[in-house]
Design a protein around this motif. Structure first.
Motif, PDB file in Angstrom:
ATOM      1  N   ARG A   1       0.827  -1.226   0.000  1.00 30.65           N
ATOM      2  CA  ARG A   1       0.000   0.000   0.000  1.00 30.65           C
ATOM      3  C   ARG A   1       0.852   1.264   0.000  1.00 30.65           C
ATOM      4  O   ARG A   1       1.633   1.495   0.922  1.00 30.65           O
ATOM      5  CB  ARG A   1      -0.938  -0.009   1.215  1.00 30.65           C
TER       6      ARG A   1
ATOM      7  N   VAL B   1      -3.278  -6.876  18.534  1.00 26.91           N
ATOM      8  CA  VAL B   1      -2.470  -5.658  18.480  1.00 26.91           C
ATOM      9  C   VAL B   1      -3.232  -4.613  17.663  1.00 26.91           C
ATOM     10  O   VAL B   1      -3.839  -4.946  16.633  1.00 26.91           O
ATOM     11  CB  VAL B   1      -1.105  -5.948  17.802  1.00 26.91           C
TER      12      VAL B   1
ATOM     13  N   SER C   1      -3.945  -2.193  14.913  1.00 26.61           N
ATOM     14  CA  SER C   1      -3.356  -2.142  13.570  1.00 26.61           C
ATOM     15  C   SER C   1      -4.452  -1.813  12.560  1.00 26.61           C
ATOM     16  O   SER C   1      -5.596  -1.542  12.926  1.00 26.61           O
ATOM     17  CB  SER C   1      -2.724  -3.496  13.221  1.00 26.61           C
ATOM     18  N   ASN C   2      -4.101  -1.884  11.292  1.00 25.20           N
ATOM     19  CA  ASN C   2      -5.080  -1.630  10.223  1.00 25.20           C
ATOM     20  C   ASN C   2      -5.547  -2.923   9.555  1.00 25.20           C
ATOM     21  O   ASN C   2      -6.023  -2.896   8.418  1.00 25.20           O
ATOM     22  CB  ASN C   2      -4.450  -0.712   9.166  1.00 25.20           C
TER      23      ASN C   2
HETATM   24  P1  NAI Z   1      -1.818  -4.110   9.129  1.00 26.11           P
HETATM   25  O1  NAI Z   1      -2.859  -4.219   8.071  1.00 26.11           O
HETATM   26  O2  NAI Z   1      -1.807  -2.883   9.976  1.00 26.11           O
HETATM   27  O3  NAI Z   1      -0.381  -4.306   8.485  1.00 26.11           O
HETATM   28  C1  NAI Z   1      -0.138  -5.264   7.487  1.00 26.11           C
HETATM   29  C2  NAI Z   1       0.583  -4.606   6.330  1.00 26.11           C
HETATM   30  O4  NAI Z   1       0.810  -5.627   5.344  1.00 26.11           O
HETATM   31  C3  NAI Z   1      -0.252  -3.512   5.667  1.00 26.11           C
HETATM   32  O5  NAI Z   1       0.504  -2.309   5.540  1.00 26.11           O
HETATM   33  C4  NAI Z   1      -0.587  -4.086   4.303  1.00 26.11           C
HETATM   34  O6  NAI Z   1      -0.645  -3.088   3.287  1.00 26.11           O
HETATM   35  C5  NAI Z   1       0.561  -5.048   4.088  1.00 26.11           C
HETATM   36  N1  NAI Z   1       0.245  -6.092   3.109  1.00 26.11           N
HETATM   37  C6  NAI Z   1      -0.914  -6.756   2.940  1.00 26.11           C
HETATM   38  N2  NAI Z   1      -0.821  -7.603   1.892  1.00 26.11           N
HETATM   39  C7  NAI Z   1       0.433  -7.468   1.400  1.00 26.11           C
HETATM   40  C8  NAI Z   1       1.130  -8.052   0.318  1.00 26.11           C
HETATM   41  N3  NAI Z   1       0.543  -8.950  -0.494  1.00 26.11           N
HETATM   42  N4  NAI Z   1       2.405  -7.690   0.099  1.00 26.11           N
HETATM   43  C9  NAI Z   1       2.998  -6.760   0.897  1.00 26.11           C
HETATM   44  N5  NAI Z   1       2.387  -6.138   1.904  1.00 26.11           N
HETATM   45  C10 NAI Z   1       1.112  -6.499   2.167  1.00 26.11           C
HETATM   46  O7  NAI Z   1      -2.011  -5.427  10.029  1.00 26.11           O
HETATM   47  P2  NAI Z   1      -1.184  -6.041  11.269  1.00 26.11           P
HETATM   48  O8  NAI Z   1      -2.202  -6.445  12.241  1.00 26.11           O
HETATM   49  O9  NAI Z   1      -0.107  -5.162  11.671  1.00 26.11           O
HETATM   50  O10 NAI Z   1      -0.624  -7.367  10.601  1.00 26.11           O
HETATM   51  C11 NAI Z   1       0.759  -7.676  10.506  1.00 26.11           C
HETATM   52  C12 NAI Z   1       0.953  -9.148  10.762  1.00 26.11           C
HETATM   53  O11 NAI Z   1       0.628  -9.439  12.105  1.00 26.11           O
HETATM   54  C13 NAI Z   1       0.068 -10.046   9.913  1.00 26.11           C
HETATM   55  O12 NAI Z   1       0.829 -11.157   9.477  1.00 26.11           O
HETATM   56  C14 NAI Z   1      -1.008 -10.465  10.880  1.00 26.11           C
HETATM   57  O13 NAI Z   1      -1.585 -11.686  10.503  1.00 26.11           O
HETATM   58  C15 NAI Z   1      -0.224 -10.563  12.159  1.00 26.11           C
HETATM   59  N6  NAI Z   1      -0.971 -10.531  13.412  1.00 26.11           N
HETATM   60  C16 NAI Z   1      -1.780  -9.471  13.717  1.00 26.11           C
HETATM   61  C17 NAI Z   1      -2.432  -9.430  14.921  1.00 26.11           C
HETATM   62  C18 NAI Z   1      -3.290  -8.272  15.316  1.00 26.11           C
HETATM   63  O14 NAI Z   1      -4.017  -8.372  16.307  1.00 26.11           O
HETATM   64  N7  NAI Z   1      -3.253  -7.160  14.613  1.00 26.11           N
HETATM   65  C19 NAI Z   1      -2.285 -10.508  15.914  1.00 26.11           C
HETATM   66  C20 NAI Z   1      -1.426 -11.578  15.482  1.00 26.11           C
HETATM   67  C21 NAI Z   1      -0.794 -11.567  14.286  1.00 26.11           C
END
Ligand code: NAI
Length: 294
Positions: free
Chosen positions: A38, A192, A194-195
């Motif tokens: 993004r 956490v 996040s977006n």
């Molecule tokens: P987020 O949406 O804030 O950040 C994820 C980022 O990955 C975004 O900037 C998005 O644009 C990017 N993204 C998505 N698809 C992509 C692709 N194909 N190629 C490159 N970038 C891509 O979400 P968050 O929560 O920070 O997620 C990060 C990781 O943490 C993920 O793997 C999620 O599954 C994991 N996670 C999140 C938790 C939560 O409560 N937020 C808890 C446990 C794990």
């Protein structure tokens, strides 16, 4: 680990958890490349990183990357090496989520989430691991999994099984790569801020068909609990600590202790201890599967 002056690549590093990790690694003196699909997140994430660096942006690189695109991934790794010389830490963090009843999931639901969360991580390993090994200065790989990989949660089958896979990947790679100077960690946070609720914005048109539309509306109507979640900065610092301590499992939320214990106890109890052990098989297993030299 001596981090200052070394280089980290954080996928999905422009938002949420990835940005929290990028901030912590930058604060520890590393060069940090955030790679994200993004553009708006890249702009916002770069600005937050510049604040951490006190405006000095020479240790920051922001690159457009779709982790499912292997040619794009190789070009991004080339660009980081062109700028900083080497990559030492890879954080496979980019991720998306859908949840809902498993019987409603379409192939597109499975393919999208597995493609990014598992496929993107595989692409990171295949693209970057040989580059880390080839410079011989050692390194670290962190897969962002989830507490859902360790504690079963109903109706999260696609997401959780992908997270279990990237956890297992670290468990298997750890004994294999430790002696070659690369440490592997599975990061398994609870919720956490996040977006991630916006993840659908990056869902490819060809994988748009979801079986979850109504289920997700019901889930969202269940309430917003984000005030109870940890912040990206909290978990970013926790990942830095886990890297510095060479931890295999980097965990966060103590609320899940009971669930983690229950799973361990259930699998331990299921071992068929009333059957006699075959010492030869046990020894063969230990030799073949626990020996990193093979
Ligand atoms: P987020 O949406 O804030 O950040 C994820 C980022 O990955 C975004 O900037 C998005 O644009 C990017 N993204 C998505 N698809 C992509 C692709 N194909 N190629 C490159 N970038 C891509 O979400 P968050 O929560 O920070 O997620 C990060 C990781 O943490 C993920 O793997 C999620 O599954 C994991 N996670 C999140 C938790 C939560 O409560 N937020 C808890 C446990 C794990």
């Amino acid at each position: 680990q001596n981090l200052p002056g070394k280089t980290a690549l954080v996928t999905g590093g422009a938002s949420g958890i990835g940005l929290g990790i990028a901030k912590a690694l930058l604060g520890a003196g590393m060069n940090v490349a955030i790679a994200d699909i993004r553009d708006d997140h890249l702009a916002q994430g770069s600005a937050e990183l510049a604040d951490v660096a006190g405006g000095a942006t020479d240790r920051i690189l922001a690159l457009k990357l779709d982790v499912t695109d292997r040619a794009n991934y190789a070009a991004v790794a080339d660009a980081i090496e062109a700028r900083f010389g080497k990559i030492h830490i890879l954080v496979n963090n980019a991720g998306v989520a859908v949840v809902g009843p498993t019987d409603l999931a379409t192939f597109a639901d499975w393919d999208w989430v597995m493609g990014v969360n598992l496929g993107g991580t595989i692409n990171g390993i295949v693209t970057v691991l040989p580059r880390i090994l080839s410079h011989g200065e050692g390194g670290h790989i962190v897969n962002t999994a989830s507490m859902s990989a360790l504690v079963p949660a109903a109706a999260t089958t696609i997401y959780s099984s992908g997270k279990a896979a990237v956890t297992s990947m670290m468990e298997c790679m750890r004994p294999e790569l430790e002696s070659r100077g690369v440490i592997c960690s599975a990061f398994c946070p609870g919720a956490v801020q996040s977006n991630i609720a916006e993840a659908g914005k990056t869902r490819p048109a060809e994988l748009a068909e979801t079986g979850y539309a109504e289920a997700d509306k019901r889930r969202q109507a269940g309430g917003n609990f984000s005030h109870l979640y940890q912040t990206k900065e909290q978990v970013g610092e926790r990942v830095l600590e886990g890297i510095l301590n060479d931890e295999l499992y980097i965990l966060t939320h103590s609320e899940f202790l009971v669930g983690v214990k229950e799973r361990g106890e259930a699998t331990t109890a299921a071992v068929q201890t009333h059957l006699p052990e075959n010492p030869e098989y046990k020894q063969t297993f230990a030799m073949l599967f626990r020996n990193p030299a093979i």
